[in-house]
Design an enzyme around this catalytic site. Structure first.
Site, PDB file in Angstrom:
ATOM      1  N   ASP A  15       0.840  -1.201   0.000  1.00  0.00           N
ATOM      2  CA  ASP A  15       0.000   0.000   0.000  1.00  0.00           C
ATOM      3  C   ASP A  15       0.874   1.249   0.000  1.00  0.00           C
ATOM      4  O   ASP A  15       0.861   2.056   0.941  1.00  0.00           O
ATOM      5  CB  ASP A  15      -0.940  -0.027   1.206  1.00  0.00           C
ATOM      6  N   LYS A  37       1.408  -7.909  -3.147  1.00  0.00           N
ATOM      7  CA  LYS A  37       0.249  -7.432  -3.901  1.00  0.00           C
ATOM      8  C   LYS A  37       0.490  -6.023  -4.415  1.00  0.00           C
ATOM      9  O   LYS A  37       0.768  -5.114  -3.648  1.00  0.00           O
ATOM     10  CB  LYS A  37      -1.013  -7.444  -3.036  1.00  0.00           C
ATOM     11  N   LYS A  66      -8.422  -5.764 -10.398  1.00  0.00           N
ATOM     12  CA  LYS A  66      -9.879  -6.010 -10.424  1.00  0.00           C
ATOM     13  C   LYS A  66     -10.529  -5.520 -11.722  1.00  0.00           C
ATOM     14  O   LYS A  66     -11.455  -4.716 -11.716  1.00  0.00           O
ATOM     15  CB  LYS A  66     -10.554  -5.355  -9.215  1.00  0.00           C
ATOM     16  N   HIS A  68     -12.821  -4.932 -14.827  1.00  0.00           N
ATOM     17  CA  HIS A  68     -14.268  -5.057 -15.060  1.00  0.00           C
ATOM     18  C   HIS A  68     -14.598  -4.165 -16.247  1.00  0.00           C
ATOM     19  O   HIS A  68     -14.740  -2.952 -16.106  1.00  0.00           O
ATOM     20  CB  HIS A  68     -15.041  -4.614 -13.813  1.00  0.00           C
ATOM     21  N   ASN A  72     -13.345  -8.203 -24.482  1.00  0.00           N
ATOM     22  CA  ASN A  72     -12.087  -8.109 -25.221  1.00  0.00           C
ATOM     23  C   ASN A  72     -11.061  -7.251 -24.487  1.00  0.00           C
ATOM     24  O   ASN A  72      -9.866  -7.580 -24.454  1.00  0.00           O
ATOM     25  CB  ASN A  72     -12.324  -7.535 -26.618  1.00  0.00           C
ATOM     26  N   GLN A 196     -12.067  -3.339   7.425  1.00  0.00           N
ATOM     27  CA  GLN A 196     -12.590  -4.609   6.928  1.00  0.00           C
ATOM     28  C   GLN A 196     -13.766  -5.033   7.805  1.00  0.00           C
ATOM     29  O   GLN A 196     -13.690  -4.999   9.029  1.00  0.00           O
ATOM     30  CB  GLN A 196     -11.498  -5.694   6.960  1.00  0.00           C
ATOM     31  N   GLY A 216      -1.817  -6.448   4.928  1.00  0.00           N
ATOM     32  CA  GLY A 216      -1.066  -5.212   4.714  1.00  0.00           C
ATOM     33  C   GLY A 216      -0.728  -4.502   5.999  1.00  0.00           C
ATOM     34  O   GLY A 216       0.381  -4.625   6.530  1.00  0.00           O
TER      35      GLY A 216
END
Length: 241
Positions: A15, A37, A66, A68, A72, A196, A216
């Protein structure tokens, strides 16, 4: 479970927003965690050089962007991720079966089975609650949606999913033992919950069936990050004996 096996389950969330910090963390933790990550903030700031900076220290990369978009576009993005040499890359399961299938087909066509990135579908973000889903028109319970999306992801050629630890057992039951489960929302016993909402300890998540744990702040914000990573390994080993 050995300490090395436990260590390899930890994905440290970078992060940060610059290459200097990547060098610092990768050098410090490359022998203490299994993967790093690279997310949206870091990749937007530093670009593909962020991945190269981790690999310079022999680190593996989970590219957490991620995707979206139209099928194609996502397929081409996944090919680009594969060419960077990342180990894991993800997209949103809510993008639908055609998007996931096109990405899977493109990656499998270009790369050998040993060299290709493993593709993950994000089910429902761990910051989401039932109220969050209702606000965007999804009336199904969180766990039902997660399992539904996980099954769709498997049918569409994904190697696994990213999901809350609280849904691990349901996903494992629905998708079988070889389907990868990567879980954020993991907080060791010594750390704060932060933002979270659906969480477990590392040991609980591994015992439930998680393959990888994204962690993290409990490491990055610790007074001694190396010791924090080692304590998490200790927790996992002790908890799954």
């Amino acid at each position: 479970m050995t300490r090395d096996e436990a260590k390899n389950k930890i994905i440290f969330a970078l992060d940060v927003d610059n290459l200097k910090d990547i060098d610092c963390w990768a050098e410090k933790l490359s022998r203490k965690v299994g993967m790093f990550k690279v997310g949206k903030e870091l990749f937007t700031s530093a670009g593909p050089a962020a991945v190269e900076a981790v690999k310079k220290h022999a680190g593996e990369v989970f590219l957490d962007l991620k995707y979206h978009d139209i099928p194609n576009t996502v397929a081409q993005a996944m090919l680009a991720a594969g060419r960077l040499g990342v180990k894991l890359a993800n997209l949103h399961a809510l993008g639908g079966p055609e998007m996931m299938e096109k990405a899977s087909q493109a990656v499998r066509k270009e790369f050998s089975e040993n060299e290709r990135p493993r593709l993950l579908a994000v089910t429902i973000l761990t910051s989401s609650t039932q109220d969050t889903l209702k606000a965007v028109g999804i009336e199904h319970p969180v766990e039902e949606m997660v399992v539904r999306l996980a099954k769709l992801a498997k049918e569409s050629g994904m190697d696994g999913v990213v999901a809350s630890p609280l849904e691990i057992e349901a996903i494992r039951a629905a998708c079988g033992p070889d389907f990868l489960i990567v879980t954020p929302g993991v907080r060791p016993s010594f750390a704060a919950v932060d933002d979270q909402k659906r969480i477990m300890t590392p040991a609980e998540a591994v015992k439930a069936g998680a393959d990888y744990l994204v962690i993290g702040r409990p490491i990055a914000k610790a007074a001694d990050p190396i010791q924090a990573a080692e304590l998490i390994v200790d927790e996992i080993v002790a908890g799954v004996q």
